[in-house]
Write an enzyme that holds these catalytic residues in place. Structure first.
Site, short mmCIF file in Angstrom:
data_model
loop_
_atom_site.label_atom_id
_atom_site.label_comp_id
_atom_site.label_asym_id
_atom_site.label_seq_id
_atom_site.Cartn_x
_atom_site.Cartn_y
_atom_site.Cartn_z
N GLY A 94 5.04 2.61 -0.91
CA GLY A 94 5.72 1.42 -1.12
C GLY A 94 5.00 0.52 -2.47
N SER B 247 0.92 -1.18 -0.07
CA SER B 247 -0.09 0.00 0.10
C SER B 247 0.78 1.51 0.22
CB SER B 247 -0.99 -0.10 1.20
OG SER B 247 -0.16 -0.03 2.30
N TYR C 56 9.23 8.57 16.43
CA TYR C 56 9.18 8.39 15.04
C TYR C 56 10.75 9.22 14.49
CZ TYR C 56 7.57 9.02 10.29
OH TYR C 56 7.79 8.86 8.77
N SER D 178 12.45 10.84 6.26
CA SER D 178 11.36 11.53 6.53
C SER D 178 12.11 12.98 6.97
CB SER D 178 10.27 11.40 7.66
OG SER D 178 9.60 12.24 7.75
#
Length: 295
Positions: free
Chosen positions: A24, A21, A172, A147
């Site tokens: 990716g 999904s 994160y 990110s």
């Protein structure tokens, strides 16, 4: 297995983790459309098979292969690596894409903090287990999806497991900083091998990230930002560029945004910290304990 479609990536074999999904899947579709044989991973084999079939149909390339792997499990990552080595005599590109965001602290079966384990340790372990195959087919490429959140991250070597006051955002950001530092250290270790290592910020993208355990603040921020976010196809553009473009050949140890190199955070260039993170990561995934020296 060999073969693939026709196009500029024909004859190339690519592995995209987390390919069922979001970014990716869009990355896998883009590379399959360029003619590569593409392997994708997902936690559920049936769902991964469905995704592979959908990618193959959309790309007009039947060479899309599903592999099941729970990236939070080191045993599953090791099994995945062996299955990839058994399936493909050569591997040209590894895209470390699997990752996520979890609002609450949890531990993996290996006793590791889940965000750090999935977002950093899984890719670290898989990369090391596949390095010899990548080197053998050089020139080859390793692309790791990080990110812009890495810029607010800090590697706390005294609390890598976030035992003292877990914050999802902090965990994160730390894991994404680890992605960037890992890439830079990997590039240094691969100097002269013909295998490049790059990392990237895909942009803010409408994906399913965080839906498993989003937390109220994440849900609110995501709903407010949603109209401004990229599609998964737009978010995958830089991954596809780094995995396939002739213009990216030989570029290594760089961080990319919108398919262009960009400076990452100051702390990401700390070579001593990167070397320390590498050694600790190797210990945590058993690369050193088993007598296997990290590459």
């Amino acid at each position: 297995m060999t073969g693939g479609g026709t196009g500029p990536m024909a004859g190339k074999t690519v592995l995209v983790t987390g390919g069922t999904s979001g970014i990716g899947k869009a990355t896998a579709l883009g590379l399959a459309a360029l003619g590569a044989r593409v392997a994708i991973t997902g936690r559920d084999l049936a769902r991964t098979r469905d995704a592979a079939a959908g990618i193959a149909a959309a790309a007009g390339n039947p060479a899309v292969d599903p592999f099941a792997a729970d990236m939070s499990s080191q045993a599953a990552v090791r099994q995945l690596a062996q299955e990839i080595l058994d399936a493909y005599p050569r591997l040209d590109v590894l895209v470390n894409n699997a990752g996520g965001f979890w609002a609450t602290r949890r531990l993996t079966a290996d006793g590791q903090e889940h965000t750090f384990a999935v977002n950093h340790l899984a890719g670290f372990l898989l990369t090391n287990l596949l390095l010899d195959r990548l080197k053998a087919g050089a020139p080859a490429r390793i692309v790791t999806v990080a990110s812009a959140a890495h810029s607010s991250g800090r590697i706390d070597f005294d609390d890598l497991q976030d035992e003292h006051g877990y914050s999802a955002q902090r965990a994160y950001a730390e894991s994404k900083l680890a992605n960037v530092m890992f890439t830079y250290e990997l590039a240094r270790r691969l100097h002269g091998t013909g295998v490049s290592a790059t990392t990237l910020h895909p942009g803010g993208v409408r994906t399913g990230i965080g839906t498993e355990d989003p937390g109220l603040l994440f849900k609110l921020a995501f709903s407010l930002a949603r109209p401004l976010l990229k599609t998964p196809q737009q978010g995958a553009a830089t991954s596809i560029y780094l995995a396939s473009s002739p213009a990216a050949e030989g570029i290594t140890g760089k961080y990319f945004v919108n398919s262009k190199p960009k400076a990452s955070s100051k702390s990401s260039y700390d070579e001593a910290a990167a070397a320390r993170l590498w050694q600790i990561s190797a210990d945590l995934v058993g690369l050193t304990a088993r007598g296997q020296q990290p590459n």
